[in-house]
Design a protein around this motif. Structure first.
Motif, PDB file in Angstrom:
ATOM      1  N   ALA A  90     -23.480   0.444 -33.316  1.00 55.80           N
ATOM      2  CA  ALA A  90     -22.845  -0.206 -31.921  1.00 55.80           C
ATOM      3  C   ALA A  90     -23.384  -1.377 -31.692  1.00 55.80           C
ATOM      4  O   ALA A  90     -22.922  -2.254 -31.276  1.00 55.80           O
ATOM      5  CB  ALA A  90     -22.946   0.828 -30.998  1.00 55.80           C
ATOM      6  N   SER A  91     -24.812  -1.571 -31.834  1.00 57.05           N
ATOM      7  CA  SER A  91     -25.692  -2.898 -31.440  1.00 57.05           C
ATOM      8  C   SER A  91     -25.035  -4.030 -32.249  1.00 57.05           C
ATOM      9  O   SER A  91     -24.927  -5.116 -31.724  1.00 57.05           O
ATOM     10  CB  SER A  91     -27.148  -2.694 -31.677  1.00 57.05           C
ATOM     11  N   ALA A  92     -25.003  -3.720 -33.565  1.00 57.64           N
ATOM     12  CA  ALA A  92     -24.446  -4.711 -34.512  1.00 57.64           C
ATOM     13  C   ALA A  92     -23.095  -5.152 -33.882  1.00 57.64           C
ATOM     14  O   ALA A  92     -22.934  -6.566 -34.101  1.00 57.64           O
ATOM     15  CB  ALA A  92     -24.324  -4.134 -35.951  1.00 57.64           C
ATOM     16  N   GLY A  93     -22.333  -4.353 -33.433  1.00 61.39           N
ATOM     17  CA  GLY A  93     -20.862  -4.805 -33.188  1.00 61.39           C
ATOM     18  C   GLY A  93     -21.108  -5.822 -31.719  1.00 61.39           C
ATOM     19  O   GLY A  93     -19.838  -6.522 -31.541  1.00 61.39           O
ATOM     20  N   LEU A  94     -22.059  -5.946 -31.218  1.00 59.17           N
ATOM     21  CA  LEU A  94     -22.152  -6.739 -30.022  1.00 59.17           C
ATOM     22  C   LEU A  94     -22.155  -8.081 -30.415  1.00 59.17           C
ATOM     23  O   LEU A  94     -22.465  -9.159 -29.288  1.00 59.17           O
ATOM     24  CB  LEU A  94     -23.265  -6.403 -29.164  1.00 59.17           C
ATOM     25  N   LEU A  95     -22.245  -8.350 -31.737  1.00 65.45           N
ATOM     26  CA  LEU A  95     -22.321  -9.832 -32.091  1.00 65.45           C
ATOM     27  C   LEU A  95     -23.358 -10.699 -31.599  1.00 65.45           C
ATOM     28  O   LEU A  95     -23.487 -11.736 -30.907  1.00 65.45           O
ATOM     29  CB  LEU A  95     -21.088 -10.691 -31.786  1.00 65.45           C
ATOM     30  N   ALA A 118     -22.923 -13.964 -37.508  1.00 64.61           N
ATOM     31  CA  ALA A 118     -23.413 -13.298 -36.038  1.00 64.61           C
ATOM     32  C   ALA A 118     -23.589 -11.795 -36.333  1.00 64.61           C
ATOM     33  O   ALA A 118     -24.424 -11.081 -35.543  1.00 64.61           O
ATOM     34  CB  ALA A 118     -22.256 -13.423 -35.414  1.00 64.61           C
ATOM     35  N   ILE A 119     -23.148 -11.047 -37.570  1.00 61.81           N
ATOM     36  CA  ILE A 119     -23.257  -9.829 -37.438  1.00 61.81           C
ATOM     37  C   ILE A 119     -24.751  -9.566 -38.407  1.00 61.81           C
ATOM     38  O   ILE A 119     -25.525  -8.752 -37.964  1.00 61.81           O
ATOM     39  CB  ILE A 119     -21.926  -8.957 -38.239  1.00 61.81           C
ATOM     40  N   VAL A 143     -24.667   0.387 -24.578  1.00 58.43           N
ATOM     41  CA  VAL A 143     -25.019   0.380 -25.806  1.00 58.43           C
ATOM     42  C   VAL A 143     -26.484   0.050 -26.009  1.00 58.43           C
ATOM     43  O   VAL A 143     -27.313   0.738 -26.719  1.00 58.43           O
ATOM     44  CB  VAL A 143     -24.307  -0.781 -26.774  1.00 58.43           C
ATOM     45  N   PHE A 150     -26.571 -17.184 -27.678  1.00 57.88           N
ATOM     46  CA  PHE A 150     -25.368 -16.336 -27.591  1.00 57.88           C
ATOM     47  C   PHE A 150     -24.205 -16.879 -26.878  1.00 57.88           C
ATOM     48  O   PHE A 150     -23.157 -16.941 -27.213  1.00 57.88           O
ATOM     49  CB  PHE A 150     -25.609 -14.827 -27.137  1.00 57.88           C
ATOM     50  N   ASN A 205     -12.474  -8.588 -35.145  1.00 54.91           N
ATOM     51  CA  ASN A 205     -13.519  -8.190 -34.045  1.00 54.91           C
ATOM     52  C   ASN A 205     -12.820  -8.433 -33.012  1.00 54.91           C
ATOM     53  O   ASN A 205     -12.043  -9.227 -32.780  1.00 54.91           O
ATOM     54  CB  ASN A 205     -14.702  -9.018 -34.257  1.00 54.91           C
ATOM     55  N   VAL A 253     -16.882  -1.203 -35.050  1.00 55.65           N
ATOM     56  CA  VAL A 253     -16.854  -2.467 -34.485  1.00 55.65           C
ATOM     57  C   VAL A 253     -16.073  -3.588 -34.778  1.00 55.65           C
ATOM     58  O   VAL A 253     -16.412  -4.882 -34.938  1.00 55.65           O
ATOM     59  CB  VAL A 253     -18.439  -2.829 -34.288  1.00 55.65           C
ATOM     60  N   ALA A 268     -17.436  -6.211 -39.233  1.00 56.54           N
ATOM     61  CA  ALA A 268     -18.650  -5.730 -38.644  1.00 56.54           C
ATOM     62  C   ALA A 268     -19.341  -4.376 -39.531  1.00 56.54           C
ATOM     63  O   ALA A 268     -20.322  -4.153 -39.789  1.00 56.54           O
ATOM     64  CB  ALA A 268     -18.974  -5.379 -37.451  1.00 56.54           C
ATOM     65  N   TRP A 305     -22.546  -4.223 -41.736  1.00 52.38           N
ATOM     66  CA  TRP A 305     -23.590  -3.156 -41.372  1.00 52.38           C
ATOM     67  C   TRP A 305     -23.799  -2.018 -42.388  1.00 52.38           C
ATOM     68  O   TRP A 305     -24.971  -1.932 -42.389  1.00 52.38           O
ATOM     69  CB  TRP A 305     -23.107  -2.570 -39.943  1.00 52.38           C
TER      70      TRP A 305
END
Lengths: 166, 416
Positions: free
Chosen positions: A49-54, B21-22, B121, B278, B329, B365, B369, B373
C-alpha cells in the motif's frame, strides 16, 4: 522406542483453548513443539500500500520498525506465553512465515506423530462450517494424526439442526 | 514532430516516470525521472510552452494544498494522535475482534477523510498492526480494512485523496458542496466494505482477549482541537470564497509552531514532511500526461467517456476510471480524464473520482505498481501471496463502485 512428537499449532484468538486441550491430552514423556505462522500477505499488503503512494511513503515518514519486526516480536511473545500456559518450558518454539496452511503442513511433514489444531469457524453450533478455510486445508492435508479441539466450550448436541424430512 | 512519434515518446516517458516512482532505484527521489521527462517534452516541442504554463498555473494551488495537508498529518502524528487512536481502539474493543474491526473502520474512514489516505497507509496502519499484535488477535481483517478503506473511504472531502484535490479545482464545486455531495457515496462505499470484509474474514474474527494488554494513552487534546477547527475552517472558506488551502495551512502552522518551539520537531523534519521532490513529481507528471493527452490519447479517452449525468453515464464513467486506474495508477488516470469530463459538470467529475479512488483495491495500487512491487519483494527473497487480495478485491470493488455511483446519482438530485 523414540518419544512421541507432538506439534501444537498456536493461532491468535484460539491459542488458549488449544493449549489447554493439548495439556490435557499430551502424554508426559512426549516431545512438544509449539508452532506459529505469520501470514506473509498481511505484512506484504501493508507494505505494498505504501508503494502505491508513488513516493509519498517518504523514508522520513516510514515507521521506525518494519511490519515484519513487529510481527516477529508478537509471534515470539505469543509462543512464550503458550509455553508458559502449557507448563512446558522445554517445548521447542517454531516460528515461520509464509502461506499459513502450507507452512503448517511443511512443519509437520516429517517425524511428527500428532498435530493439535483448534477449530476457528462458526462455534455457535456443532458444525457445519466449524473450520475456517485455512484450518480446513490443514486438517485435509496433514500427513500425521490430527487432534481437533474446540477453543471454548463445545456447543450442545441440540445445536445440530434436525435431519431434513424424508 | 509527427503526432504518432510525439505520442509514443510521451507514452514512453509516462511509463518511465511511473516505474521509477514505484521502484525508486537506489532510493532516488521519484522526481529524478519525472522532471527531466517533462523538460525533454518541452525542449522537443511535444508540449508547447503556453500549454505547459497553463497546466502549471492550474496545478500550483493544488500542490500547495497538498503540501499543507502533508504537514497537517505529520504534525498530528508528532502529537501522538495515531498512538492515542490505537490505545482508544484497543480499550474500546474490550478485546473483541468484531468490535475492534468496527472501531478500525471508524478510525480509518475518519483519518482517510480528514487527513488523506497517505495518513491511513503510512501513519495509521502500523499503529493498527501493533495494536492487534499486542491484543493477540489475528491481524488480517484489520490490516486489509486499513488498506481497503484508504482507497474506498477517500471519497468524502477534497483533502481525502490527491486525486480529489486535482478534481476539486476542475469541478468548480465549493469545499462544502463537494463534501455534501460525496457524503452518501462515502457512506455507501464504507457500508459495502464492512459487509464484505465481515463475512470474508469471519474465521479470523475469533477469540476474546484482555484489552488491558495495550496501555491507555491520553488523547492529544490540542491536536484534536486544531484538527476540528481546521475542518470547520475548510467549510467556512467556501462561505467566504477563500481557497481552502489556507485553512489547511492555518492548521499546519497551529500544530507546527508548538512542536518547533518545544523542539519536538526540527526545521529539517518540516522539510522532510513537505516532500518537495514529491510535489515536483506531481507537477512534472501533470506535464507529461498533458503532453500525452494533447497527442491522441485525449481524443481516445473522449470517445470512451460518455457525457451527461444519467445513472448509466455515471456508472460507465466510474467504470472507465476504475479500469484506467488499475492499468496505469490513479494519479495519471485522473489527470487524463479530468479535462475530458470537467466540461460536463461536477457529476461526471465525481464519478471519475469514485472510479479512480475505489478501483485500485482490485490490483493493490494499479497493476503496474503491483507487478513492480512483487518484483521488489521477490528480489528480497519474499513472496507476496496475491490471490487472497485479488479475491477480496473482486468481491468488493464492483459492488462498491455500483453502490457509490448510485449514491452519487441520488446525491446529485438531492444536493444538486
Amino acid at each position: 522406542m523414540p518419544p512421541v512428537r507432538i506439534v501444537v499449532w498456536v493461532v491468535e484468538g484460539t491459542w488458549e483453548g488449544c493449549i489447554d486441550a493439548a495439556g490435557r491430552s499430551i502424554p508426559s514423556g512426549a516431545q512438544v513443539a509449539l508452532l506459529h505462522v505469520t501470514p506473509s500477505d498481511v505484512t506484504g499488503v501493508a507494505e505494498a500500500a505504501s508503494a502505491g503512494l508513488l513516493g509519498r511513503a517518504f523514508p522520513g515518514r516510514r515507521p521506525s520498525r518494519s511490519f515484519q519486526d513487529v510481527a516477529d516480536e508478537a509471534a515470539s511473545e505469543l509462543l512464550g506465553a503458550a509455553a508458559a500456559r502449557l507448563g512446558r518450558q522445554d517445548a521447542e518454539l517454531l516460528h515461520r512465515r509464509g502461506r499459513v496452511e502450507r507452512e503448517v503442513i511443511r512443519a509437520v511433514a516429517e517425524n511428527v506423530d500428532l498435530l493439535v489444531v483448534a477449530r476457528d469457524g462458526d462455534h455457535s453450533r456443532l458444525g457445519p462450517h466449524s473450520l475456517g478455510p485455512v484450518t480446513r486445508f490443514v486438517v485435509d492435508h496433514a500427513p500425521c494424526a490430527v487432534l481437533l479441539v474446540w477453543p471454548d466450550e463445545p456447543p450442545g448436541i441440540e445445536s445440530i439442526p434436525p435431519p431434513p424430512p424424508g | 514532430m509527427p503526432s504518432a512519434i510525439a505520442e509514443s515518446l510521451a507514452g514512453l516517458l509516462l511509463v518511465a516516470t511511473l516505474v521509477c516512482a514505484i521502484i525508486r532505484p537506489w532510493g532516488l527521489p521519484e522526481a529524478l525521472v519525472a522532471v527531466p521527462a517533462a523538460g525533454l517534452l518541452l525542449l522537443l516541442g511535444v508540449l508547447p510552452l503556453n500549454e505547459a504554463a497553463a497546466e502549471v498555473r492550474s496545478l500550483a494551488p493544488t500542490i500547495g494544498f497538498l503540501a499543507a495537508v502533508l504537514l497537517l498529518a505529520t504534525f498530528s502524528d508528532r502529537f501522538g494522535l495515531f498512538e492515542a487512536a490505537g490505545a482508544w481502539m484497543a480499550t474500546g474493543s474490550r478485546g473483541r475482534p468484531v468490535t475492534l474491526l468496527a472501531l478500525v473502520f471508524a478510525v480509518a474512514s475518519t483519518v482517510t477523510a480528514v487527513l488523506s489516505l497517505d495518513a491511513t497507509v503510512v501513519l495509521l496502519t502500523p499503529v493498527v498492526f501493533a495494536t492487534v499484535a499486542r491484543l493477540r488477535l489475528r491481524p488480517k481483517p484489520h490490516i486489509y480494512a486499513c488498506t481497503h478503506l484508504a482507497n474506498s473511504a477517500s471519497l468524502l472531502l477534497p483533502v481525502s485523496n490527491l486525486t480529489n484535490l486535482l478534481a476539486f479545482s476542475a469541478s468548480g464545486l465549493s469545499f462544502a458542496r463537494f463534501g455534501a455531495t460525496m457524503a452518501l457515496p462515502w457512506l455507501a462505499a464504507i457500508a459495502v466494505e464492512w459487509l464484505v470484509l465481515r463475512r470474508f474474514f469471519a474465521a479470523d474474527l475469533i477469540g476474546h482477549t484482555e484489552a488491558s494488554a495495550v496501555p491507555r494513552r491520553p488523547a492529544p487534546v490540542y491536536a484534536c482541537l486544531v484538527l476540528g477547527l481546521t475542518l470547520v475552517g475548510f467549510f467556512l472558506t467556501s462561505v467566504f470564497d477563500v481557497a481552502p488551502a489556507f485553512a489547511a495551512l492555518g492548521g499546519a502552522v497551529a500544530l507546527g509552531v508548538p512542536l518547533l518551539r518545544s523542539r519536538r520537531a526540527t526545521v529539517r523534519d518540516v522539510g522532510v514532511a513537505l516532500q518537495v521532490p514529491f510535489l515536483a513529481f506531481v507537477l512534472a507528471l501533470g506535464l507529461v500526461v498533458k503532453a500525452l493527452s494533447l497527442h491522441g490519447l485525449g481524443s481516445l479517452v473522449t470517445h470512451l467517456v460518455p457525457g451527461g449525468t444519467s445513472l448509466g453515464s455515471l456508472l460507465l464513467i466510474a467504470l472507465v476510471a476504475a479500469v484506467l486506474a488499475n492499468l496505469i495508477n490513479n494519479l495519471p488516470a485522473v489527470l487524463l480524464l479530468l479535462p475530458v469530463v470537467s466540461a460536463a459538470g461536477p457529476g461526471p467529475v465525481l464519478a471519475v473520482l469514485i472510479g479512480v479512488n475505489t478501483g485500485p483495491n482490485l490490483t493493490y495500487v494499479g497493476s503496474l505498481a503491483t507487478l513492480l512491487w512483487r518484483r521488489v519483494l521477490r528480489q528480497r527473497g519474499e513472496e507476496l501471496p496475491i490471490s487472497e487480495f485479488m479475491r477480496l478485491g473482486a468481491l468488493t470493488v464492483p459492488p462498491v463502485l455500483i453502490a457509490a455511483t448510485v449514491a452519487l446519482w441520488i446525491s446529485l438530485m438531492v444536493v444538486g
